[in-house]
Every structure is written in C-alpha cells, then in structure tokens.
Write an enzyme that holds these catalytic residues in place. Structure first.
Site, PDB file in Angstrom:
ATOM      1  N   SER A  25      70.689  16.138   6.497  1.00 31.45           N
ATOM      2  CA  SER A  25      71.887  16.958   6.289  1.00 31.45           C
ATOM      3  C   SER A  25      71.578  18.450   6.263  1.00 31.45           C
ATOM      4  O   SER A  25      72.498  19.265   6.116  1.00 31.45           O
ATOM      5  CB  SER A  25      72.569  16.572   4.970  1.00 31.45           C
ATOM      6  OG  SER A  25      71.697  16.782   3.872  1.00 31.45           O
ATOM      7  N   TYR A  26      70.316  18.841   6.391  1.00 31.26           N
ATOM      8  CA  TYR A  26      69.964  20.255   6.340  1.00 31.26           C
ATOM      9  C   TYR A  26      70.335  20.927   7.661  1.00 31.26           C
ATOM     10  O   TYR A  26      69.817  20.587   8.725  1.00 31.26           O
ATOM     11  CB  TYR A  26      68.467  20.431   6.078  1.00 31.26           C
ATOM     12  CG  TYR A  26      68.036  20.193   4.650  1.00 31.26           C
ATOM     13  CD1 TYR A  26      68.968  19.883   3.658  1.00 31.26           C
ATOM     14  CD2 TYR A  26      66.698  20.286   4.279  1.00 31.26           C
ATOM     15  CE1 TYR A  26      68.574  19.658   2.353  1.00 31.26           C
ATOM     16  CE2 TYR A  26      66.291  20.077   2.970  1.00 31.26           C
ATOM     17  CZ  TYR A  26      67.230  19.754   2.014  1.00 31.26           C
ATOM     18  OH  TYR A  26      66.833  19.534   0.716  1.00 31.26           O
ATOM     19  N   GLY A  27      71.212  21.915   7.554  1.00 24.74           N
ATOM     20  CA  GLY A  27      71.756  22.597   8.714  1.00 24.74           C
ATOM     21  C   GLY A  27      73.272  22.557   8.623  1.00 24.74           C
ATOM     22  O   GLY A  27      73.863  21.511   8.329  1.00 24.74           O
TER      23      GLY A  27
END
Length: 397
Positions: free
Chosen positions: A96-98
């Site tokens: 989920s990073y971004g």
C-alpha cells in the site's frame, strides 16, 4: 575513539565503532572498520540474520505525507546502495506504500534498486525484504491474500519475500476476515512464497492469539512490527515487547524517530508541511526535556556534528534546564541516540530514509551502544515530556 572499542559488563556495552582508527597525522594506511561486526547481526525467524537496524521505505511513493516526487528516484537508489554497502540488509515496505497512481511504488523501486545494485553479489543476495500486505476489505479469502503476495513478488522482482506481514488486524471490525487473512499467511508460507511471516499493529492480546493459531499449523510467527520509540514506549507498547520476548517474536520498531520529532530538526516555529505539521504543533512544545537529553548524550559521546557548540544554548537561571537560542542545530546527533535506544531495548528499528544525508545520520546509530545509565536517563526524560505520540488507530488490544 579507542575508548569505544572497549567492552563493558553492561548488557548495553560499548562496541567497536565504524571509524578510521588511524591518526589524521599518521602516514600508515587507513583501515575502515565495518558499521557492525557479523556476530552483531540479529536472528530473525528460523533461518534469517539481519542488520541491527533496517531501513523503512514508507516515503518512497508517498506524496501526501512525505512529499515524494519521481525526480527523487535517483537519490533513493544512491540511498539504497549506500545502505547495502554499509551492511544494511533489511528493508521494510508494503503493497500500500505509494499514493494514488503510485500505489505499490515503494515495492517497485526496491525491486529496481536490487536488480541494478552493482556492488558485491553476496551483499545483494543477503538482502531481506519485509513487505506488509494490506487487509483491504476486498481481500476476503486466503486465496486473495496469496494473490496479493504474488503481486508483491512481481513488483519486487524477486522469487521469495523475506517476511510476509499482515499490515493490520481486522479483529475490531471484521473478525471473520481476520481468520481468512491468517489462513492466507499460512498458505503463503507453505507455498514457499515467503521465508517467514509477521504482523504489524497487533496489540498484546491479539498477538498471542495469532501466534497460537499459526503455531498450531506449524508456522512460526517471526516478527511483530509496532510504533516504538522514546515518544511512544508507554505501558501498552512495553507490554507488546514483553509478549514478543516471551514468545520468541522479534519486535520491529517503526517510526523510531517519532515521524521526525526526535531528529531535533523541527521546532514550534519550524514545522513540516502537510499533516505532520498539525501533529508536531501539538507535541513539540513539550519535548524539551527529552530533546535536551538526546543532545546531551550525543555531545558526551561525540556523536554531534561540528556546528553544535555551547553557544547554541543559553542557561536561564530561573529555569531548571538549558534554553535554546535557536532550538536545535543538530538533527544527526539526536537521530543516532534515539535509534540506538531502540536497539538497546532489543528491537530492530527501521527509520525511514529519503536522502543520502538521512541515511548517513541513521547509519551513525550503529557500531556503539548506550550504557545502561544512559538508557535510564533517556527514559526518565521521556516520562518528563508531557506529550506522547498518538498510537496508530489500527493497533489492536
């Protein structure tokens, strides 16, 4: 410098520092010692050894909170190379990073940087990626969670993830989904997609439950990742640490610098932009006792940078502590001490990095250890600071 090479009887003994031991005036060949010795690596799970500190990549792709721009990618690659060259082999990320169209960008960048790393093959082969898989509401079955893991493998361009982690628990709002996600962790492990499994944002009670569940199915719980720093080491977090110790689970400390508040870089007059500024405005004014102690220890240990000097501070005879003329001029000194405290507590800190300067500052936390008295001094100062870091809303009981 040679004093730091001596061993002490304390559990937080002094260890060889990464430094040049030769005198600047010496004609002899300079010998650069490693940041940490091989025997200082930390066992993680049944088969992995990692550096005492990892690097977090939350900022890699996050525009909203960390101001990421794709123009930063070349420096991020230099940051990655510098870390690996200095022995860092643990990198934490998440699917989920971004933000927005950049969702998954952190994993993509890590995959690219690993593939393009031109250092020693052994260093590249020893890299351990820990990625967190989100408990999205549409991931309702073990198969969907396994599919998410395969997608992460594709973005990372690797054959096996070091630690596959459940990013948060759904026990408080979707307990049936929680069971499916646990079975997904089991399936990922049994299929060989991950070397080990871990969790993030689990409180002590839920941590015991998932450990028992996985253990009954022959899957060891390798790690538990929570917010852990001098700003957040209250009773709840220390209870999690105690549970981890009793169950043989390694605690990974995210936000060991309190989102940047423990760097000494910010003041009530100099706040970061975006959502962090709102939080900093509330907490920073009460952090003087802790920040003064961090800088004091850094100066005694010669971990400060040159511009820190006595003239940076003014003694107010009506106060019980130093009063800053320009708040704090050294962020690197605070970073080193705050991260080292996490290491001394038996955790693996994963500070975030965006620049070469930040990477170098964080690497300065390795190769030495706080004394037991210094650990207690910092914890006393932390208790004296009236404001604490708010806990992640996803952390369970």
């Amino acid at each position: 410098m040679l004093k730091e090479a001596k061993m002490a009887s304390s559990p937080c003994c002094l260890l060889p520092t990464a430094a040049l031991f030769n005198s600047p005036n010496s004609n002899s060949t300079l010998v650069k010692l490693p940041r940490f010795w091989p025997w200082q690596k930390v066992k993680l799970g049944p088969s992995m050894s990692v550096s005492p500190m990892g690097f977090g990549t939350w900022a890699w792709g996050n525009k909203l909170l960390w101001g990421y721009q794709e123009s930063m990618d070349s420096e991020l690659q230099r940051v990655f190379n510098l870390a690996v060259d200095n022995g860092i082999n643990l990198f934490d990320t998440a699917d989920s990073y971004g933000t927005g169209r950049l969702n998954g960008q952190s994993e993509k960048l890590l995959g690219k940087f690993i593939a393009e790393y031109n250092g020693q093959n052994r260093a590249r082969d020893n890299i351990v990626i820990a990625t967190k898989l989100a408990a999205y509401p549409w991931r309702l079955t073990p198969g969907q969670f396994v599919a998410a893991c395969r997608s992460s493998l594709d973005r990372l361009q690797i054959e096996q993830i070091g630690i596959g982690q459940l990013h948060w628990s759904t026990a408080n709002y979707a307990p049936l989904q929680e069971k499916a996600l646990w079975d997904g962790l089991v399936a990922m492990y049994e299929k060989g997609l991950v070397r080990a499994v871990g969790v993030s944002n689990y409180g002590p009670k839920q941590l015991v439950k998932i450990n028992n569940y996985l253990s009954d199915r022959g899957v060891p719980l390798c790690s538990a990742q929570v917010q852990f720093s001098l700003l957040s080491a209250g009773e709840a977090q220390m209870e999690i640490k105690n549970v981890c110790d009793s169950l043989g689970i390694r605690l990974i400390s995210y936000s060991p610098l309190g989102l940047g508040m423990l760097t000494g870089k910010y003041s009530p007059e100099n706040l970061p932009s975006g959502p962090r500024g709102l939080l900093f405005r509330k907490i920073l004014p009460g952090l003087q006792p802790l920040l003064f102690t961090l800088i004091g220890i850094a100066r005694r240990r010669r971990k400060t940078i040159p511009q820190v000097c006595a003239s940076d501070f003014l003694w107010d005879t009506n106060a019980t502590s130093l009063q800053p003329i320009k708040f704090y001029s050294s962020s690197s000194s605070c970073c080193k001490v705050a991260i080292n405290w996490c290491i001394c507590k038996g955790t693996i800190p994963i500070p975030g990095v965006k620049t070469i300067e930040q990477a170098q500052e964080n690497l300065g936390a390795l190769g030495w250890r706080l004394s037991s008295d210094e650990v207690l001094e910092l914890e006393s100062a932390a208790r004296s600071s009236p404001q604490k870091m708010i806990q992640n809303i996803f952390q369970t009981s």
